[in-house]
Scaffold this motif. Structure first.
Motif, PDB file in Angstrom:
ATOM      1  N   UNK A 285       8.121   6.849   0.902  1.00  0.00           N
ATOM      2  CA  UNK A 285       8.914   5.999   0.008  1.00  0.00           C
ATOM      3  C   UNK A 285       8.925   4.563   0.527  1.00  0.00           C
ATOM      4  N   UNK A 286       8.159   4.331   1.581  1.00  0.00           N
ATOM      5  CA  UNK A 286       8.022   3.000   2.172  1.00  0.00           C
ATOM      6  C   UNK A 286       6.721   2.985   2.959  1.00  0.00           C
ATOM      7  N   UNK A 287       6.369   1.831   3.496  1.00  0.00           N
ATOM      8  CA  UNK A 287       5.181   1.734   4.340  1.00  0.00           C
ATOM      9  C   UNK A 287       5.280   2.763   5.457  1.00  0.00           C
ATOM     10  N   UNK A 318       2.273  -3.164  -2.288  1.00  0.00           N
ATOM     11  CA  UNK A 318       1.923  -4.372  -3.007  1.00  0.00           C
ATOM     12  C   UNK A 318       0.582  -4.935  -2.618  1.00  0.00           C
ATOM     13  N   UNK A 319       0.138  -4.596  -1.413  1.00  0.00           N
ATOM     14  CA  UNK A 319      -1.167  -5.091  -0.953  1.00  0.00           C
ATOM     15  C   UNK A 319      -2.059  -3.966  -0.443  1.00  0.00           C
TER      16      UNK A 319
END
Length: 460
Positions: A285-287, A318-319
């Motif tokens: 749910x995150x990096x 996002x990247x």
């Protein structure tokens, strides 16, 4: 004598609750040095709690659950299944594990030997007890031997030659040196052969969380595969596959890892109202802070393979896109309801075991029947035909990789048992890879405690 009995009572209470840690367990002041007294196994409930306490512990954070110290994660990193995003896991990812590594000593080694110790104590207690019904005694003896067998299966495949402890006498165990792999496997086969005659065909609970006869046969088929006893591997896997009223491949891949799935042969029920450790750990749910799936595995799946879309998910910051195992889809409980259980043994593996065993015996058409069942379930509707033995075995290896990824170290063990670890991993790992990395180091604490235990080659 009274003090020993008090310690034994404490021992039973601890394992019944399942709320012990490896460190606490190892620090009990007066180790058990005799068979558990019959009075401590005075009824079915107390005796049963000794075994079910093991399952609760297995399902919590540790070697047998799916968290960062688990077999699934650590072996996934050691092979080519997972990528590390944490310095605490880099030793496994780079195959540069130190003998002082805590995850080795505390979880893979000490925790697993704790399970073995408890099963040894349970078997001793059952033997001397007169207060347990015969049907319960047979079931618990079978479960204890099953648990001891699967514990030694992972120890011998992680570490190679390890002490074979079959006693609760600490004076014997603390002096045991490394036993040969042949001796350990002989004990595993003995335990599982006896377990399949002792265990009931039906599950003793409404859920598939305690092993039955078919679980013992399933694990035995895996062991025979590793021992290259192809006829026996095919026979035992077939005995389970033929139980069509109890087990079947599920067409919907989203349902495979649900609790009491028709594909489940043995599962672990999450504890303390949580979902599976696999669901909690793997779902991003995150990096990622710990692991992700290397993107280069994606092209290994055919375009129409549903396992790529159903069992792998993506988080983007996002990247960068990060991929992760998505076999377990739930991170937290919904209204307190748990919908997924940790899958330890499932039917698809049995089809792959039989396919490999058949191919090794030159029965390629029969092997392809099994492989095509797995492929069809994955959405690969064009059946394979006319493969020779080498092509068939190559397809078995491919399907094992794509079907069983992130589960219980299958990929790591497959590379080692088929002698492909060096050819596959050396180009990926670079100069850090060496042949001796195929075995993990014996924990430094164990070497220091018991000088009869010898370290694996390649570790100082």
């Amino acid at each position: 004598m009274k003090n020993i009995k008090k310690q034994l009572v404490l021992f039973i209470l601890i394992i019944a609750s399942g709320n012990y840690s490896c460190k606490k367990f190892l620090k009990i002041d007066a180790p058990i040095n005799a068979a558990t007294p019959a009075e401590l196994f005075s009824n079915d409930a107390i005796a049963t709690s000794a075994i079910t306490g093991i399952y609760s512990k297995m399902a919590s954070f540790g070697a047998f659950a799916g968290g960062q110290s688990s077999i699934s994660v650590l072996c996934g990193l050691s092979s080519d299944e997972l990528k590390s995003h944490s310095s605490t896991l880099d030793g496994f990812y780079k195959n540069e594990i130190l003998p002082s590594e805590g995850k080795i000593g505390l979880y893979l080694w000490a925790e697993t030997y704790n399970y073995i110790y408890i099963t040894n104590a349970t078997l001793a207690g059952l033997e001397s007890s007169t207060g347990i019904s015969e049907i319960t005694k047979r079931q618990l003896e079978g479960e204890a031997k099953f648990v001891r067998a699967i514990s030694y299966f992972y120890l011998v495949n992680l570490f190679g030659e390890v002490p074979l402890n079959l006693s609760t006498d600490y004076r014997i165990n603390e002096k045991n040196g490394n036993s040969s792999k042949e001796l350990i496997y002989a004990q595993i086969v003995k335990d599982l052969t006896e377990a399949e005659t002792l265990l009931q065909s039906e599950y003793v609970t409404i859920e598939r969380i305690r092993p039955n006869k078919w679980a013992a046969k399933a694990l035995l088929s895996r062991v025979y595969l590793y021992l290259e006893k192809w006829d026996l591997a095919a026979q035992k896997s077939a005995e389970v596959i033929d139980q069509t009223a109890m087990y079947s491949l599920l067409d919907n891949l989203d349902n495979v890892f649900l609790k009491n799935s028709q594909e489940a042969i043995w599962q672990l029920m999450p504890t303390q109202g949580s979902n599976t450790q696999e669901g909690i750990f793997f779902n991003l749910i995150a990096t990622p802070s710990f692991v992700s799936i290397p993107p280069d595995i994606l092209p290994k799946f055919d375009a129409s393979d549903l396992r790529k879309t159903k069992w792998i998910n993506k988080y983007s910051d996002g990247s960068v896109d990060y991929y992760f195992p998505y076999k377990y889809k739930i991170r937290t409980t919904v209204n307190g309801q748990i919908s997924e259980y940790s899958m330890v043994i499932r039917l698809a593996e049995l089809f792959l075991i039989r396919a490999e065993a058949r191919a090794q015996q030159g029965q390629t058409s029969l092997a392809l029947e099994d492989l095509n069942k797995i492929r069809k379930r994955a959405g690969l509707l064009t059946p394979l035909i006319g493969l020779d033995q080498a092509q068939c075995l190559s397809e078995v290896a491919k399907q094992r990789r794509l079907e069983l990824f992130s589960e219980w170290g299958h990929r790591w063990f497959d590379l080692k048992r088929t002698k492909q670890a060096a050819s596959v991993l050396a180009p990926l790992k670079g100069p850090t890879w060496q042949e001796t990395d195929a075995l993990y180091p014996i924990p430094l604490d164990e070497i220091n405690r018991n000088h009869n235990v010898k370290q694996n080659p390649g570790y100082n």
